[in-house]
Design a protein around this motif. Structure first.
Motif, PDB file in Angstrom:
ATOM      1  N   VAL A 177       0.120   6.354   3.066  1.00  0.00           N
ATOM      2  CA  VAL A 177      -0.703   5.425   3.841  1.00  0.00           C
ATOM      3  C   VAL A 177      -0.001   5.036   5.139  1.00  0.00           C
ATOM      4  N   VAL A 178       1.273   4.727   5.058  1.00  0.00           N
ATOM      5  CA  VAL A 178       2.027   4.365   6.270  1.00  0.00           C
ATOM      6  C   VAL A 178       2.183   5.581   7.180  1.00  0.00           C
ATOM      7  N   GLY A 179       2.296   6.772   6.608  1.00  0.00           N
ATOM      8  CA  GLY A 179       2.448   7.994   7.395  1.00  0.00           C
ATOM      9  C   GLY A 179       1.140   8.578   7.905  1.00  0.00           C
ATOM     10  N   GLN A 180       0.048   7.834   7.819  1.00  0.00           N
ATOM     11  CA  GLN A 180      -1.260   8.222   8.339  1.00  0.00           C
ATOM     12  C   GLN A 180      -1.905   9.384   7.573  1.00  0.00           C
ATOM     13  N   PHE A 181      -1.634   9.481   6.269  1.00  0.00           N
ATOM     14  CA  PHE A 181      -2.290  10.455   5.407  1.00  0.00           C
ATOM     15  C   PHE A 181      -3.063   9.715   4.315  1.00  0.00           C
ATOM     16  N   ALA A 182      -3.845   8.735   4.729  1.00  0.00           N
ATOM     17  CA  ALA A 182      -4.495   7.832   3.776  1.00  0.00           C
ATOM     18  C   ALA A 182      -5.535   8.523   2.902  1.00  0.00           C
ATOM     19  N   LEU A 183      -6.242   9.506   3.429  1.00  0.00           N
ATOM     20  CA  LEU A 183      -7.266  10.157   2.621  1.00  0.00           C
ATOM     21  C   LEU A 183      -6.655  10.995   1.496  1.00  0.00           C
ATOM     22  N   ILE A 184      -5.528  11.621   1.765  1.00  0.00           N
ATOM     23  CA  ILE A 184      -4.852  12.423   0.739  1.00  0.00           C
ATOM     24  C   ILE A 184      -4.211  11.515  -0.315  1.00  0.00           C
ATOM     25  N   ALA A 185      -3.988  10.259   0.023  1.00  0.00           N
ATOM     26  CA  ALA A 185      -3.369   9.322  -0.915  1.00  0.00           C
ATOM     27  C   ALA A 185      -4.247   9.028  -2.120  1.00  0.00           C
ATOM     28  N   VAL A 186      -5.476   9.503  -2.115  1.00  0.00           N
ATOM     29  CA  VAL A 186      -6.340   9.308  -3.276  1.00  0.00           C
ATOM     30  C   VAL A 186      -5.741   9.984  -4.509  1.00  0.00           C
ATOM     31  N   VAL A 187      -5.027  11.083  -4.325  1.00  0.00           N
ATOM     32  CA  VAL A 187      -4.440  11.808  -5.459  1.00  0.00           C
ATOM     33  C   VAL A 187      -3.379  10.957  -6.166  1.00  0.00           C
ATOM     34  N   PRO A 188      -2.365  10.424  -5.461  1.00  0.00           N
ATOM     35  CA  PRO A 188      -1.402   9.582  -6.178  1.00  0.00           C
ATOM     36  C   PRO A 188      -1.993   8.269  -6.684  1.00  0.00           C
ATOM     37  N   VAL A 189      -3.017   7.745  -6.026  1.00  0.00           N
ATOM     38  CA  VAL A 189      -3.668   6.528  -6.530  1.00  0.00           C
ATOM     39  C   VAL A 189      -4.298   6.811  -7.889  1.00  0.00           C
ATOM     40  N   VAL A 190      -4.981   7.933  -8.008  1.00  0.00           N
ATOM     41  CA  VAL A 190      -5.615   8.298  -9.277  1.00  0.00           C
ATOM     42  C   VAL A 190      -4.560   8.587 -10.342  1.00  0.00           C
ATOM     43  N   ILE A 191      -3.486   9.281  -9.976  1.00  0.00           N
ATOM     44  CA  ILE A 191      -2.408   9.565 -10.929  1.00  0.00           C
ATOM     45  C   ILE A 191      -1.793   8.271 -11.437  1.00  0.00           C
ATOM     46  N   ALA A 192      -1.526   7.331 -10.524  1.00  0.00           N
ATOM     47  CA  ALA A 192      -0.924   6.054 -10.922  1.00  0.00           C
ATOM     48  C   ALA A 192      -1.873   5.257 -11.822  1.00  0.00           C
ATOM     49  N   LEU A 193      -3.148   5.217 -11.474  1.00  0.00           N
ATOM     50  CA  LEU A 193      -4.101   4.441 -12.263  1.00  0.00           C
ATOM     51  C   LEU A 193      -4.304   5.044 -13.654  1.00  0.00           C
TER      52      LEU A 193
END
Length: 121
Positions: free
Chosen positions: A31-47
């Motif tokens: 998110v800080v590195g401006q790759f917020a859309l790809i961050a959906v993958v680690p968000v789903v893994i964490a959840l």
């Protein structure tokens, strides 16, 4: 002579998987590195990892908070007819701060739960 095996497990908590910890760090970096859309993958893994494999309430709550704070700007970006070409450009800086804070809360919760839970035998 007979030998008796005695188990001294007093806690029923399961350990926090490394995938949940790594995913919580990855969300912040993406998110800080401006790759917020790809961050959906680690968000789903964490959840999913926190809800299915961790019984610590703080970790589960922090993972849920992270998913909700990420889902709000994602939903806004998806429903806007005139949105930017990327989620990072469309997201308000306050959401970046909220997602980062929720990710840090998940990191802290996972480290606290790791310290508290005895290692698996």
């Amino acid at each position: 002579m007979t030998t008796t095996l005695v188990s001294h497990h007093t806690r029923t908590d399961r350990r926090v998987p490394r995938s949940v910890t790594a995913a919580s760090w990855a969300v912040t970096v993406m998110v800080v590195g401006q790759f917020a859309l790809i961050a959906v993958v680690p968000v789903v893994i964490a959840l999913v990892g926190a809800l299915r494999q961790v019984s610590d309430r703080a970790v589960r709550g922090a993972a849920t908070l992270l998913a909700v704070t990420y889902a709000i700007p994602l939903a806004i970006c998806a429903t806007r007819p005139d949105g930017a070409q990327s989620l990072s450009k469309d997201m308000h800086p306050a959401f970046t701060g909220l997602i980062t804070a929720a990710s840090v809360a998940l990191v802290v919760a996972t480290h606290r739960a790791r310290r508290r839970t005895p290692p698996a035998r």
